[in-house]
Motif scaffolding. Structure first.
Motif, PDB file in Angstrom:
ATOM      1  N   ASP A  63       1.040  -1.245   0.185  1.00  0.00           N
ATOM      2  CA  ASP A  63      -0.072  -0.072  -0.009  1.00  0.00           C
ATOM      3  C   ASP A  63       0.675   1.468  -0.423  1.00  0.00           C
ATOM      4  O   ASP A  63       0.117   2.427   0.626  1.00  0.00           O
ATOM      5  CB  ASP A  63      -1.221  -0.245   0.998  1.00  0.00           C
ATOM      6  N   GLY A 130     -13.729   4.089  13.084  1.00  0.00           N
ATOM      7  CA  GLY A 130     -13.613   3.163  12.297  1.00  0.00           C
ATOM      8  C   GLY A 130     -12.478   2.869  12.672  1.00  0.00           C
ATOM      9  O   GLY A 130     -11.526   1.428  12.961  1.00  0.00           O
ATOM     10  N   LEU A 214     -16.261  10.592   7.865  1.00  0.00           N
ATOM     11  CA  LEU A 214     -15.457  10.493   6.993  1.00  0.00           C
ATOM     12  C   LEU A 214     -15.074  11.901   6.267  1.00  0.00           C
ATOM     13  O   LEU A 214     -16.125  13.070   6.123  1.00  0.00           O
ATOM     14  CB  LEU A 214     -16.480  10.557   5.286  1.00  0.00           C
ATOM     15  N   ASN A 216     -14.782  13.528   3.509  1.00  0.00           N
ATOM     16  CA  ASN A 216     -16.041  14.355   2.385  1.00  0.00           C
ATOM     17  C   ASN A 216     -17.089  14.662   2.917  1.00  0.00           C
ATOM     18  O   ASN A 216     -17.912  15.235   2.541  1.00  0.00           O
ATOM     19  CB  ASN A 216     -16.033  12.948   1.448  1.00  0.00           C
ATOM     20  N   THR A 249      -4.506  -0.659   7.333  1.00  0.00           N
ATOM     21  CA  THR A 249      -5.261  -1.416   6.827  1.00  0.00           C
ATOM     22  C   THR A 249      -6.105  -0.982   5.281  1.00  0.00           C
ATOM     23  O   THR A 249      -5.891  -1.198   3.906  1.00  0.00           O
ATOM     24  CB  THR A 249      -6.293  -2.437   7.038  1.00  0.00           C
ATOM     25  N   GLY A 251      -6.262   1.257   2.505  1.00  0.00           N
ATOM     26  CA  GLY A 251      -5.404   1.506   1.174  1.00  0.00           C
ATOM     27  C   GLY A 251      -4.897   3.272   0.376  1.00  0.00           C
ATOM     28  O   GLY A 251      -4.865   3.917   1.536  1.00  0.00           O
ATOM     29  N   ASN A 253      -6.679   5.523   0.131  1.00  0.00           N
ATOM     30  CA  ASN A 253      -7.857   7.175   0.876  1.00  0.00           C
ATOM     31  C   ASN A 253      -6.577   7.702   1.739  1.00  0.00           C
ATOM     32  O   ASN A 253      -7.058   8.996   2.413  1.00  0.00           O
ATOM     33  CB  ASN A 253      -8.951   6.549   1.033  1.00  0.00           C
TER      34      ASN A 253
ATOM     35  N   ASP B  43      -7.065   1.181  -5.521  1.00  0.00           N
ATOM     36  CA  ASP B  43      -6.609  -0.013  -4.474  1.00  0.00           C
ATOM     37  C   ASP B  43      -7.223  -1.370  -4.704  1.00  0.00           C
ATOM     38  O   ASP B  43      -7.600  -2.362  -3.449  1.00  0.00           O
ATOM     39  CB  ASP B  43      -7.453   0.304  -3.051  1.00  0.00           C
ATOM     40  N   GLY B 111     -13.468  -2.063  13.679  1.00  0.00           N
ATOM     41  CA  GLY B 111     -14.010  -0.963  13.596  1.00  0.00           C
ATOM     42  C   GLY B 111     -14.430  -1.261  11.853  1.00  0.00           C
ATOM     43  O   GLY B 111     -14.293  -0.033  10.974  1.00  0.00           O
ATOM     44  N   ALA B 112     -14.528  -2.305  11.011  1.00  0.00           N
ATOM     45  CA  ALA B 112     -15.258  -1.878   9.552  1.00  0.00           C
ATOM     46  C   ALA B 112     -16.674  -1.668  10.194  1.00  0.00           C
ATOM     47  O   ALA B 112     -17.248  -1.219   8.777  1.00  0.00           O
ATOM     48  CB  ALA B 112     -14.940  -3.923   9.271  1.00  0.00           C
ATOM     49  N   MET B 225     -12.288   1.342   2.565  1.00  0.00           N
ATOM     50  CA  MET B 225     -11.083   2.446   2.201  1.00  0.00           C
ATOM     51  C   MET B 225     -10.177   0.940   1.962  1.00  0.00           C
ATOM     52  O   MET B 225      -9.093   1.313   2.008  1.00  0.00           O
ATOM     53  CB  MET B 225     -11.167   2.776   2.840  1.00  0.00           C
ATOM     54  N   THR B 226     -10.658  -0.210   2.459  1.00  0.00           N
ATOM     55  CA  THR B 226      -9.277  -1.140   2.457  1.00  0.00           C
ATOM     56  C   THR B 226      -8.434  -1.204   1.572  1.00  0.00           C
ATOM     57  O   THR B 226      -8.758  -1.410   0.615  1.00  0.00           O
ATOM     58  CB  THR B 226      -9.873  -2.236   3.105  1.00  0.00           C
ATOM     59  N   GLY B 227      -7.142  -1.361   2.338  1.00  0.00           N
ATOM     60  CA  GLY B 227      -6.160  -1.350   0.819  1.00  0.00           C
ATOM     61  C   GLY B 227      -6.397  -2.991  -0.011  1.00  0.00           C
ATOM     62  O   GLY B 227      -6.895  -3.966  -0.095  1.00  0.00           O
ATOM     63  N   GLN B 228      -4.640  -3.463  -0.218  1.00  0.00           N
ATOM     64  CA  GLN B 228      -4.084  -4.413  -1.252  1.00  0.00           C
ATOM     65  C   GLN B 228      -4.564  -5.704   0.092  1.00  0.00           C
ATOM     66  O   GLN B 228      -4.607  -6.286  -0.034  1.00  0.00           O
ATOM     67  CB  GLN B 228      -2.250  -4.070  -0.888  1.00  0.00           C
ATOM     68  N   ASP B 229      -4.539  -5.328   1.499  1.00  0.00           N
ATOM     69  CA  ASP B 229      -4.712  -6.907   2.402  1.00  0.00           C
ATOM     70  C   ASP B 229      -6.096  -7.019   2.616  1.00  0.00           C
ATOM     71  O   ASP B 229      -6.110  -8.549   2.595  1.00  0.00           O
ATOM     72  CB  ASP B 229      -4.374  -5.704   3.608  1.00  0.00           C
ATOM     73  N   LYS B 250     -19.043   2.140   4.291  1.00  0.00           N
ATOM     74  CA  LYS B 250     -18.440   3.295   4.483  1.00  0.00           C
ATOM     75  C   LYS B 250     -18.189   4.143   2.855  1.00  0.00           C
ATOM     76  O   LYS B 250     -17.343   4.482   2.618  1.00  0.00           O
ATOM     77  CB  LYS B 250     -16.586   3.576   5.251  1.00  0.00           C
ATOM     78  N   ASP B 252     -20.050   5.579   1.555  1.00  0.00           N
ATOM     79  CA  ASP B 252     -20.005   7.841   1.866  1.00  0.00           C
ATOM     80  C   ASP B 252     -18.990   8.051   1.506  1.00  0.00           C
ATOM     81  O   ASP B 252     -19.193   9.506   1.476  1.00  0.00           O
ATOM     82  CB  ASP B 252     -20.916   8.149   2.084  1.00  0.00           C
ATOM     83  N   GLY B 253     -17.864   7.463   1.624  1.00  0.00           N
ATOM     84  CA  GLY B 253     -16.619   8.427   1.927  1.00  0.00           C
ATOM     85  C   GLY B 253     -16.385   8.740   0.500  1.00  0.00           C
ATOM     86  O   GLY B 253     -16.779   8.503  -0.945  1.00  0.00           O
ATOM     87  N   ASP B 254     -15.574   9.011  -0.140  1.00  0.00           N
ATOM     88  CA  ASP B 254     -14.556   9.185  -1.428  1.00  0.00           C
ATOM     89  C   ASP B 254     -13.360   7.865  -1.821  1.00  0.00           C
ATOM     90  O   ASP B 254     -12.784   8.625  -2.397  1.00  0.00           O
ATOM     91  CB  ASP B 254     -14.405  10.684  -1.415  1.00  0.00           C
ATOM     92  N   THR B 255     -13.799   7.199  -1.391  1.00  0.00           N
ATOM     93  CA  THR B 255     -12.389   5.894  -1.878  1.00  0.00           C
ATOM     94  C   THR B 255     -12.669   5.114  -2.781  1.00  0.00           C
ATOM     95  O   THR B 255     -14.305   5.423  -3.332  1.00  0.00           O
ATOM     96  CB  THR B 255     -12.687   4.991  -0.721  1.00  0.00           C
TER      97      THR B 255
END
Lengths: 333, 451
Positions: A63, A130, A214, A216, A249, A251, A253, B43, B111-112, B225-229, B250, B252-255
């Motif tokens: 990442d 979270g 968030l 935004n 975790t 990415g 963002n 991602d 936290g998910a 928003m989770t990345g490669q993991d 989530k 509604d975020g901008d990810t």
């Protein structure tokens, strides 16, 4: 003296158990990452284009993010040329050296918190939902207590169900007072109360929780700005630290998060949480590189003492430990 | 720091090859590089990207891209279709047990958003499926996790089963199932503690709960928003408890949310719902084609349209259309439109859903001025009914009064009147052009009021 020896000297000079904790917490991350690096080194005898491509993939999978990876690879290419490295035996230390260099970008000792002597210091904790803000505050409180400081907490997350109770439990565990109002009340008002109480009781450090948001959500970010303003009005120059909690975790963002929260609250440092999983949190390299926000702590578990000050050398050491140890053994022979 | 979407990325490559007329295989390869970058920045897991790009480039070379006069668009389309395909063509409904109760288990990392999603899903099941859910607080580890679920239960008036934290989660679930049978609950939702996928002891606990409760659905709740993991997480949870579906939170975020594709390709389990806000009704079914556009950074027109449809009164829209046609459109109607737009939510969020909006320089920072909108409202509200119906009668004196009444300036009043006139003219031209009129015609030129 090799990079590894310098590194080891630095580390052995510090608390051994901290290093152990770091290694332990990062074990999962490291196992995966270093075994890949080892594979890579074993697979490629020569440092060629293919090797760099593989390395690029490895970093992307951590990442780190595209731009920073490209920069790093470019610099590595130059370094390899300069040092005339032909085979992969010596490459690992060069890689970690570069990573640390990118991270440090000239200044060291950035993990230090700005804590006032004999005066109230205010720490504001911010971040998206979270990521572990409240847990981090609990751990931070315990840490300061252990250092002999008096601590107070402000329950500024008045939005999420159960958030206040959660902070109160952490307060009990750490043995510190929590200033709270009812759910749904104005967070800025909670801060105002908390600062008054902290001044009256002459505590050393006030740590303020905020609701996850968030980046935004314009209205929520405005609210956070207001909280920041209220604190600054009560104590000029405060908050002395604004810590952004970042989930390892997360990415790409995370970069947007760091940028937006920095704009709203002038973030002074990052707490990289949940680093005890398999995620690498490589995006902190990009954040440091682009926004110059240093990581100050890492969260390595759910225990109250599982928060450790960030040390880029240890971080990289944690990632590369196995490979580096191998290399040293060879060097010693 | 908006990341470029795929379309913009390809634009650069295409500029280089423009003038060639047609593209060759090397050009396609170059375009595939851009596809790769775009997906990594969104991602999507690198391995997933690799196999994806392979498939897509085969299709691209095999298809008409080489012959196409608009190769960029062609590539974007192939990529988009393939993404949509991979993320699961159809929507996957919830599986209910033949014999009540249906047991749903929520699992995931810390936290998910498991607890919040539990509340949202219970709301949805009650509302859309007429179910009577029981929520089970099985997170005995995180401080105040039980209180969080109880608070939600209270807000929603949905019962919560809890036995405190001094008892094992497996035992809690056992008792909860008994309670559900006694109280005739037809859905039991188990909110488990967040845990790392590599924590063997806690993963075993999940397995134990699963063996006891035999859930009909096991939902893996994952942060968008989770990345490669994301692949590791999804893989481990799936191997341990055999998930039946995924809830992506989530959003509604901008990810970009590339994790959706990663998870889907390692688990091959459908993404059933997405979390799009903090309110308890902010849970929506997953639409693969919208997710594909989002990952590629191409805006989410469908959601925008739906949002508009949900908030625009059908009757009023017809009425408005009639007024447009007959040229009896007044400032009152204008005010009405304004308020409808406002109901759809913060304007800048709407703007972000628009395709190409991220291309507009400075939009990232340029807040749509909601205050300005309020001022326009104030100006109109300071007019008398007659003035609103026949703005022609507004003379200098009236302007002064309106400006004063609305706390604005005469210039602002003038500007509004002029723009209103311009718009009327435009409407006239348009309705001349399309006599039959289009259904649900939106107010043209509305945006010019807020610049």
């Amino acid at each position: 003296m090799s990079f590894f020896k310098k590194l080891k000297e630095k580390i052995t000079g510090t608390n051994e158990s901290v290093t152990e904790k770091f290694k332990e917490g990062l074990a999962k991350t490291r196992d995966q990452f270093t075994s890949k690096i080892n594979d890579l080194v074993a697979q490629f005898r020569e440092v060629d284009e293919e090797f760099f491509e593989e390395l690029e993939d490895l970093l992307l999978q951590a990442d780190v993010g595209f731009e920073t990876v490209m920069e790093l690879i470019d610099e590595l290419r130059l370094e390899v040329q300069r040092k005339n490295i032909k085979n992969t035996d010596g490459i690992q230390s060069v890689i970690s050296e570069k990573l640390v260099e990118i991270y440090q970008a000239g200044d060291e000792g950035t993990a230090e918190l700005n804590i006032q002597e004999n005066e109230l210091s205010v720490i504001l904790m911010v971040g998206v939902n979270g990521v572990g803000k409240t847990t981090t505050i609990g751990k931070l409180a315990a840490r300061f207590q252990a250092e002999g400081k008096t601590v107070m907490l402000a329950a500024g997350d008045t939005f999420r169900a159960g958030a206040i109770d959660q902070l109160v439990v952490w307060g009990e565990r750490a043995g510190v007072e929590v200033i709270r109002q009812s759910e749904g009340s104005d967070p800025a008002a909670v801060m105002y109360d908390a600062i008054r109480a902290a001044k009256n009781r002459k505590v050393d450090i006030l740590i303020c929780d905020t609701a996850g948001r968030l980046q935004n959500k314009v209205n929520l970010m405005n609210e956070l700005e207001k909280v920041h303003r209220v604190i600054d009005r009560e104590i000029p120059g405060a908050p002395h630290e604004v810590l952004l909690a970042l989930d390892a975790t997360t990415g790409q963002n995370a970069l947007v998060q760091a940028e937006t929260f920095k704009e709203a609250t002038n973030v002074t440092g990052i707490v990289l949480t949940k680093l005890d999983g398999t995620a690498k949190g490589g995006i902190v390299l990009a954040i440091r590189n682009k926004l110059n926000i240093p990581v100050k702590f890492v969260g390595l578990g759910e225990g109250i003492d599982d928060l450790q000050p960030f040390d880029p050398e240890k971080y990289v050491y944690g990632l590369f430990a196995e490979g580096l140890e191998l290399e040293e053994q060879q060097e010693d022979k | 720091m908006a990341f470029e979407g795929l379309a913009e990325r390809l634009q650069g490559t295409l500029q280089k090859i423009r003038g060639k007329g047609k593209v060759n295989e090397a050009d396609v390869k170059e375009m595939m590089r851009e596809v790769r970058f775009a997906l990594i920045e969104a991602d999507v897991n690198l391995k997933v990207v690799r196999s994806f790009v392979k498939t897509v480039s085969e299709k691209a070379v095999g298809q008409d891209v080489l012959k196409s006069l608009t190769p960029g668009q062609q590539v974007v389309k192939i990529v988009q279709d393939e993404l949509t395909n991979l993320m699961g063509g159809e929507q996957a409904p919830i599986q209910f047990a033949r014999k009540s109760p249906t047991v749903i288990m929520m699992v995931g990392l810390q936290g998910a958003g498991k607890t919040t999603t539990t509340g949202k899903l219970a709301t949805l099941l009650r509302k859309s499926h007429n179910k009577k859910p029981l929520l089970v607080a099985a997170d005995v580890y995180r401080p105040a996790a039980i209180e969080q679920l109880e608070t939600l239960g209270k807000q929603l008036t949905i019962p919560v089963f809890q036995r405190g934290t001094d008892i094992s989660p497996v035992e809690i679930v056992r008792q909860a199932l008994e309670e559900a049978a006694e109280q005739h609950h037809d859905v039991v939702m188990i909110d488990t503690a967040g845990r790392l996928h590599v924590d063997e002891a806690l993963m075993q606990e999940l397995k134990d709960i699963q063996e006891l409760a035999k859930p009909d659905e096991v939902f893996l709740v994952v942060d968008a928003m989770t990345g490669q993991d994301a692949v590791n997480v999804a893989k481990n949870f799936n191997e341990t408890v055999g998930i039946t579906g995924v809830v992506l939170t989530k959003l509604d975020g901008d990810t970009r949310g590339g994790a959706a594709l990663s998870i889907r390709s390692v688990t091959e389990k459908p993404i059933k719902f997405i979390g799009v806000g903090e309110r308890m009704d902010a849970l929506e079914p997953f639409h693969p084609e919208r997710m594909a556009s989002r990952i590629l950074g191409m805006g989410d027109v469908m959601s925008l349209i739906e949002k508009a449809q949900a908030n625009v009164d059908e009757e009023k829209a017809k009425e408005m259309e009639e007024k447009f046609r007959t040229q009896t459109f007044t400032l009152d109607d204008f005010l009405d439109q304004l308020q409808q737009v406002k109901k759809m939510g913060p304007l800048d969020e709407l703007l972000k859903m628009m395709p190409g909006a991220n291309k507009i320089k400075g939009l990232e920072n340029a807040q749509v001025d909601e205050k300005q909108m309020g001022r326009v409202e104030a100006v109109i509200q300071s007019m008398t009914p007659t003035e609103r119906a026949t703005p022609e009668i507004i003379n200098a004196n009236r302007r002064k009064r309106i400006a004063k009444g609305s706390g604005t300036s005469i210039q602002e009043v003038n500007r509004l009147l002029k723009q209103f006139n311009d718009m009327k003219k435009m409407v006239k031209q348009m309705s001349n052009m399309q006599q039959k009129g289009n259904k649900k015609m939106r107010m043209p030129g509305l945006d010019s009021f807020f610049k």
